[in-house]
Design a protein around this motif. Structure first.
Motif, PDB file in Angstrom:
ATOM      1  N   GLU A   1       8.364  24.855-111.003  1.00  0.00           N
ATOM      2  CA  GLU A   1       7.261  25.563-111.625  1.00  0.00           C
ATOM      3  C   GLU A   1       6.158  25.676-110.590  1.00  0.00           C
ATOM      4  N   ILE A   2       5.669  26.887-110.424  1.00  0.00           N
ATOM      5  CA  ILE A   2       4.581  27.153-109.484  1.00  0.00           C
ATOM      6  C   ILE A   2       3.416  27.695-110.291  1.00  0.00           C
ATOM      7  N   LYS A   3       2.265  27.067-110.121  1.00  0.00           N
ATOM      8  CA  LYS A   3       1.064  27.510-110.829  1.00  0.00           C
ATOM      9  C   LYS A   3      -0.048  27.713-109.814  1.00  0.00           C
ATOM     10  N   LEU A   4      -0.677  28.879-109.871  1.00  0.00           N
ATOM     11  CA  LEU A   4      -1.792  29.187-108.981  1.00  0.00           C
ATOM     12  C   LEU A   4      -3.085  29.085-109.781  1.00  0.00           C
ATOM     13  N   VAL A   5      -4.002  28.275-109.280  1.00  0.00           N
ATOM     14  CA  VAL A   5      -5.273  28.027-109.969  1.00  0.00           C
ATOM     15  C   VAL A   5      -6.403  28.448-109.035  1.00  0.00           C
ATOM     16  N   ALA A   6      -7.361  29.193-109.572  1.00  0.00           N
ATOM     17  CA  ALA A   6      -8.508  29.631-108.776  1.00  0.00           C
ATOM     18  C   ALA A   6      -9.325  28.429-108.328  1.00  0.00           C
ATOM     19  N   SER A   7      -9.759  28.494-107.060  1.00  0.00           N
ATOM     20  CA  SER A   7     -10.589  27.432-106.497  1.00  0.00           C
ATOM     21  C   SER A   7     -11.491  28.056-105.441  1.00  0.00           C
ATOM     22  N   GLY A   8     -12.793  28.128-105.742  1.00  0.00           N
ATOM     23  CA  GLY A   8     -13.682  28.823-104.822  1.00  0.00           C
ATOM     24  C   GLY A   8     -13.226  30.273-104.737  1.00  0.00           C
ATOM     25  N   GLY A   9     -13.031  30.774-103.535  1.00  0.00           N
ATOM     26  CA  GLY A   9     -12.526  32.135-103.371  1.00  0.00           C
ATOM     27  C   GLY A   9     -11.023  32.181-103.210  1.00  0.00           C
ATOM     28  N   GLY A  10     -10.384  31.016-103.227  1.00  0.00           N
ATOM     29  CA  GLY A  10      -8.948  30.950-102.972  1.00  0.00           C
ATOM     30  C   GLY A  10      -8.162  30.378-104.130  1.00  0.00           C
ATOM     31  N   SER A  11      -7.092  29.662-103.771  1.00  0.00           N
ATOM     32  CA  SER A  11      -6.176  29.130-104.785  1.00  0.00           C
ATOM     33  C   SER A  11      -5.771  27.702-104.481  1.00  0.00           C
ATOM     34  N   ILE A  12      -5.450  26.988-105.540  1.00  0.00           N
ATOM     35  CA  ILE A  12      -4.717  25.734-105.420  1.00  0.00           C
ATOM     36  C   ILE A  12      -3.320  26.055-105.935  1.00  0.00           C
ATOM     37  N   ILE A  13      -2.318  25.754-105.126  1.00  0.00           N
ATOM     38  CA  ILE A  13      -0.936  25.993-105.501  1.00  0.00           C
ATOM     39  C   ILE A  13      -0.361  24.666-105.959  1.00  0.00           C
ATOM     40  N   LYS A  14      -0.002  24.601-107.247  1.00  0.00           N
ATOM     41  CA  LYS A  14       0.561  23.368-107.813  1.00  0.00           C
ATOM     42  C   LYS A  14       2.044  23.610-108.069  1.00  0.00           C
ATOM     43  N   THR A  15       2.869  22.756-107.531  1.00  0.00           N
ATOM     44  CA  THR A  15       4.309  22.909-107.736  1.00  0.00           C
ATOM     45  C   THR A  15       4.891  21.643-108.340  1.00  0.00           C
ATOM     46  N   THR A  16       5.821  21.837-109.247  1.00  0.00           N
ATOM     47  CA  THR A  16       6.569  20.735-109.842  1.00  0.00           C
ATOM     48  C   THR A  16       8.046  21.050-109.668  1.00  0.00           C
ATOM     49  N   SER A  17       8.789  20.095-109.159  1.00  0.00           N
ATOM     50  CA  SER A  17      10.229  20.253-108.948  1.00  0.00           C
ATOM     51  C   SER A  17      10.964  19.218-109.780  1.00  0.00           C
ATOM     52  N   HIS A  18      11.991  19.667-110.495  1.00  0.00           N
ATOM     53  CA  HIS A  18      12.837  18.776-111.294  1.00  0.00           C
ATOM     54  C   HIS A  18      14.257  18.866-110.748  1.00  0.00           C
ATOM     55  N   TYR A  19      14.736  17.780-110.186  1.00  0.00           N
ATOM     56  CA  TYR A  19      16.101  17.720-109.664  1.00  0.00           C
ATOM     57  C   TYR A  19      16.988  17.132-110.757  1.00  0.00           C
TER      58      TYR A  19
END
Length: 159
Positions: A102-120
């Motif tokens: 799962e990849i989630k992009l969250v606004a931060s300032g003028g850019g993004s925080i990319i949060k990733t979760t991996s399930h093996y």
């Protein structure tokens, strides 16, 4: 079957709408063009590009693997969330049934925080080694940087 979960987070100077368009919505075209060493080509095996679509990703010369099949599990264009599973391919080996991301992009300032979760999702009692996960995270972060650099060099794209 055991499920091992790993989370990571990194930042980009590109805002979520633009990054999502490039990295998710147009990835099948953009990545082979700007990072052919990572991905040679992508073909849709089944579906229309939305949830349930299965894609065969032909990996580039820079990979030790030849292909993977992705199944799109979720696509939220409003909240910039994309989830998919690797369901087949030589990259998942014989210890793993599938890998869900799962990849989630969250606004931060003028850019993004990319949060990733991996399930093996491992077969039997198999376990995933930390160095295998770390190598995957580094490749993903490297690909994000290639896309980010492309977007910075071509600000007119994906507006």
């Amino acid at each position: 079957m055991g499920v091992f979960t790993y989370e990571s987070e990194f930042t980009s100077v590109i805002p979520p709408p633009k990054l999502f368009k490039a990295f998710v919505l147009d990835a099948d075209n953009l990545i082979p063009k700007i990072a052919p060493q990572a991905v040679k080509s992508v073909e849709i095996i089944e579906g229309d590009g939305g949830v349930g679509t299965i894609k065969k990703v032909h990996l580039g010369e820079g990979s030790q693997y030849s292909y993977v099949k992705h199944k799109i599990d979720g696509l939220d264009k409003v909240n910039f969330v994309y989830s998919y599973s690797i369901i087949e391919g030589d990259a998942i080996g014989d210890k793993v049934e599938k890998i869900s991301y799962e990849i989630k992009l969250v606004a931060s300032g003028g850019g993004s925080i990319i949060k990733t979760t991996s399930h093996y999702h491992c077969k039997g009692e198999a376990e995933i080694k930390e160095e295998h996960v770390k190598a995957g995270k580094e490749k993903a972060a490297g690909l994000f940087k290639i896309i980010e650099n492309h977007l910075l060099a071509h600000p007119e794209e994906y507006n």
